[in-house]
Enzyme design. Structure first.
Site, short mmCIF file in Angstrom:
data_model
loop_
_atom_site.label_atom_id
_atom_site.label_comp_id
_atom_site.label_asym_id
_atom_site.label_seq_id
_atom_site.Cartn_x
_atom_site.Cartn_y
_atom_site.Cartn_z
N GLU A 1 0.87 -1.20 0.00
CA GLU A 1 0.00 0.00 0.00
C GLU A 1 0.89 1.24 0.00
O GLU A 1 0.74 2.16 0.82
CB GLU A 1 -0.90 0.02 1.24
N CYS B 1 -10.42 1.01 7.63
CA CYS B 1 -9.79 2.28 8.03
C CYS B 1 -10.38 3.48 7.29
O CYS B 1 -10.52 4.56 7.86
CB CYS B 1 -8.29 2.20 7.77
O1 FUB Z 1 -2.67 -0.21 9.39
C1 FUB Z 1 -3.77 0.62 9.68
C2 FUB Z 1 -4.46 1.04 8.41
O2 FUB Z 1 -4.94 -0.10 7.72
C3 FUB Z 1 -3.57 1.71 7.41
O3 FUB Z 1 -3.41 3.06 7.61
C4 FUB Z 1 -4.25 1.40 6.14
O4 FUB Z 1 -3.44 1.59 5.02
C5 FUB Z 1 -4.68 -0.02 6.33
O5 FUB Z 1 -3.66 -0.89 6.02
ZN ZN Z 2 -7.83 3.44 4.67
#
Ligand code: FUB
Ligand code: ZN
Length: 639
Positions: free
Chosen positions: A333, A429
């Protein structure tokens, strides 16, 4: 750094939004997203992925109760990122390691919303959640349900992968917002107890660790602003100064498995003040960069701000989609290499653009430069808004610039690209992050220093500061028109951002142009009218971005447009925009002249000039895409 440039943002209480574009969206968040998420947190949305969030707090509360009664609670492994009925005991923690953060983000959004719209029923619901949360706190102030339920002896032993400090950061932000709205200190007191534990645990001569997923740094700065307790600010600075130092802290806590791993993912490969490029997990990155900008300002730290500027420049000029999306690759990501901005594989997480907005505002508070608010605008009106459906009941996590539904279902490299918004996510999230940003939009519109009020976003508002009361009427999105009715309490300078997309504008007062703002001296009550020309534009992308060679994007004002199958038929790749597109704009829609290539049935054949037929092409705002079922979509089109 020149301290006189420092400014602060106006707070929600000082800014009342009244804007034709934003009223609609914030009403959806208030009346649909917030109630919907309230139910999702308790797993009451049929057909949606389970959250387990509130269930975990209830379980943790029972553990705390047992401990108080001297009963030794069960233990379960803390050994993975996601826990579910298939891989753990039913009494163990469920969900992702950071599941607690969802309710904190919801409470934060509720707090902002209550500041604008008092609502006793909603407050009661939030109070009930707050009781459940506070019941789950250990007597020493610790509060992360994963470790409380599964293993109290393992707290703070895996900062790199697990998210205790992340969950803490969201707790603080939620608690502050709720306290400011209601005056109710219950959650804030709990958050301060957790903060005190953290300040006593981490620092020089203590554990020299730092968050695996940043946000605690930003939250501690906010908590310091509210409480004045210097330890909070110092611990935030400690986390930044300690990050990336050798020997790596993460190596010491990871004695076995992941020693010497690639710490770019966590932006811990080198100390932040030596970093010049945006790398690693994008949300982590922008949360760190935001905190760096906070600390640079708090300590007037030129070196740290220099690092912020290099990273900013790298994002803005090499790693950001036209939509304000960042974090191009699904692999981690993460930010990819410079100019790697594929459209159909894009990750561009909604949270990452939200974090970019946090970073942008903090940069604008350090230095007068319109680029910061320009990027904020780009991210807000495109990627962030695209994260939510028109009815506020489904969401995008990933925000691609090109979609072919069959590829999402048949090509595993594109499994992350969803052709329609999802009701909820096990890793949820983004939706609550969106809710908290939109409910706090008032905090992203204005910054001010001793002499100057900066207008960073053109949103209809009533504002009150010690210099002035202003009524801003905005028809910015539709017509580029904004007017200011100014009541002058003492002479000041009004600085209006000239948007990056605007080549022609008129301002009904004398102004001086500097750093992308038009500065106007105000010494008496007056009305100012501004008109930004919002003609439709054809935008090309650097030819270093391979995906966009021979293609263009269509924009109008801050909005990026896209084409969808629902309007233009299948095979969007066969469309070409005319060089003289004769754009027609009506009610948010753009029509243009173009051509459709005839389909080739032969996979290979001798080259001949391609056959085209003339056609009309219909463009809709990017943030609106995907509201009519599964279909192809593309931002870029051939020219
Ligand atoms: O790890 C916490 C949150 O979940 C991250 O900010 C997002 O990218 C998702 O992976
Ligand atoms: Zn998110």
């Amino acid at each position: 750094m020149n301290k006189s440039e420092f400014s602060n943002h106006l707070k929600i209480g000082e800014v009342k939004i009244n804007d034709p574009f934003w009223n609609k969206i914030s009403e959806i968040v208030r009346t649909s997203v917030i109630p919907y998420q309230y139910l999702a947190l308790q797993d009451k949305i049929e057909g949606a992925e389970k959250s387990y969030c509130i269930e975990n707090f209830i379980k943790a509360g029972k553990v705390v109760e047992k401990i108080r009664q001297g009963i030794e609670p069960e233990k379960y492994p803390v050994d993975k990122w996601e826990y579910n009925d298939n891989n753990c005991d039913k009494n163990a923690f469920h969900g992702w390691v950071f599941q607690d953060s969802d309710v904190y983000k919801w409470i934060e959004a509720v707090g902002y919303s209550l500041q604008n719209h008092p609502d006793k029923e909603l407050e009661k619901k939030a109070d009930e959640y707050i009781d459940i949360i506070c019941n789950a706190q250990l007597d020493n102030g610790y509060l992360d349900t994963l470790y409380i339920i599964n293993d109290r002896d393992k707290t703070f032993t895996n900062l790199k992968d697990f998210h205790e400090l992340y969950v803490f950061g969201h707790m603080v932000e939620g608690a502050l917002s709720y306290y400011k709205a209601t005056g109710n200190r219950k959650l804030l007191n709990s958050a301060c107890r957790f903060a005190d534990l953290i300040c006593n645990t981490f620092g020089e001569d203590k554990i020299k660790g730092y968050p695996g997923h940043e946000i605690a740094e930003m939250a501690l700065v906010k908590l310091y602003d509210e409480t004045g307790k210097k330890e909070y600010l110092d611990t935030a600075k400690f986390f930044i100064d300690e990050r990336g130092r050798k020997p790596y802290y993460y190596d010491t806590e990871h004695n076995t498995k992941s020693k010497g791993e690639n710490y770019h993912y966590n932006q811990a490969h080198k100390p932040p003040r030596e970093q010049t490029e945006a790398v690693g997990h994008a949300v982590r990155g922008v949360y760190l960069y935001s905190a760096m900008a906070d600390i640079a300002k708090a300590y007037d730290d030129d070196e740290l701000f220099g690092a912020c500027k290099s990273i900013w420049d790298n994002i803005e000029n090499k790693k950001m989609y036209i939509t304000g999306g960042i974090g191009a690759t699904v692999d981690g990501e993460a930010f990819s290499f410079d100019y790697d901005l594929p459209n159909d594989l894009a990750y561009a997480e909604t949270c990452a653009s939200i974090g970019l907005i946090f970073f942008a505002r903090r940069m604008a508070e350090n230095e007068v430069n319109s680029h910061y608010a320009d990027v904020m605008e780009r991210a807000l009106y495109n990627t962030v808004l695209s994260g939510m459906s028109e009815d506020g009941k489904s969401f995008f996590y990933v925000n691609p610039l090109e979609v072919l539904p069959i590829a999402s279902s048949r090509d595993s490299r594109k499994r992350h690209i969803k052709p329609v918004r999802q009701k909820w996510f096990s890793c949820a999230c983004c939706p609550p992050n969106l809710a908290r940003l939109i409910s706090s939009l008032g905090e992203y519109i204005y910054t001010e220093n001793d002499n100057t009020l900066f207008v960073n976003q053109y949103v209809g508002t009533d504002i009150q500061s010690d210099k002035t009361n202003i009524k801003v009427t905005s028809d910015y999105i539709e017509n580029g028109k904004v007017s200011f009715e100014i009541e002058c309490k003492k002479p000041f300078t009004l600085a209006l951002r000239i948007p990056f997309w605007c080549d022609e504008y008129t301002i009904s007062e004398k102004f001086e142009n500097k750093n992308g703002y038009a500065f106007i001296e105000i010494s008496e009550n007056k009305n100012i009218d501004v008109h930004f020309n919002t003609e439709v534009k054809v935008i090309k992308c650097s030819n270093k971005v391979r995906a966009n060679i021979g293609k263009v994007a269509v924009t109008r004002g801050p909005l990026v447009y896209c084409i969808e199958e629902a309007d233009n038929g299948k095979n969007l790749q066969m469309l070409t925009l005319s060089k003289t597109p004769n754009f027609r704009y009506k009610d948010g829609i753009i029509f243009a002249d173009g051509y459709r290539e005839k389909a080739d049935n032969a996979l290979y054949s001798n080259y001949t000039a391609t056959a085209f037929e003339e056609c009309k092409i219909k463009f809709i705002p990017y943030y609106h895409w995907g509201n009519r079922g599964e279909n192809e979509m593309s931002v870029y089109i051939r020219i």
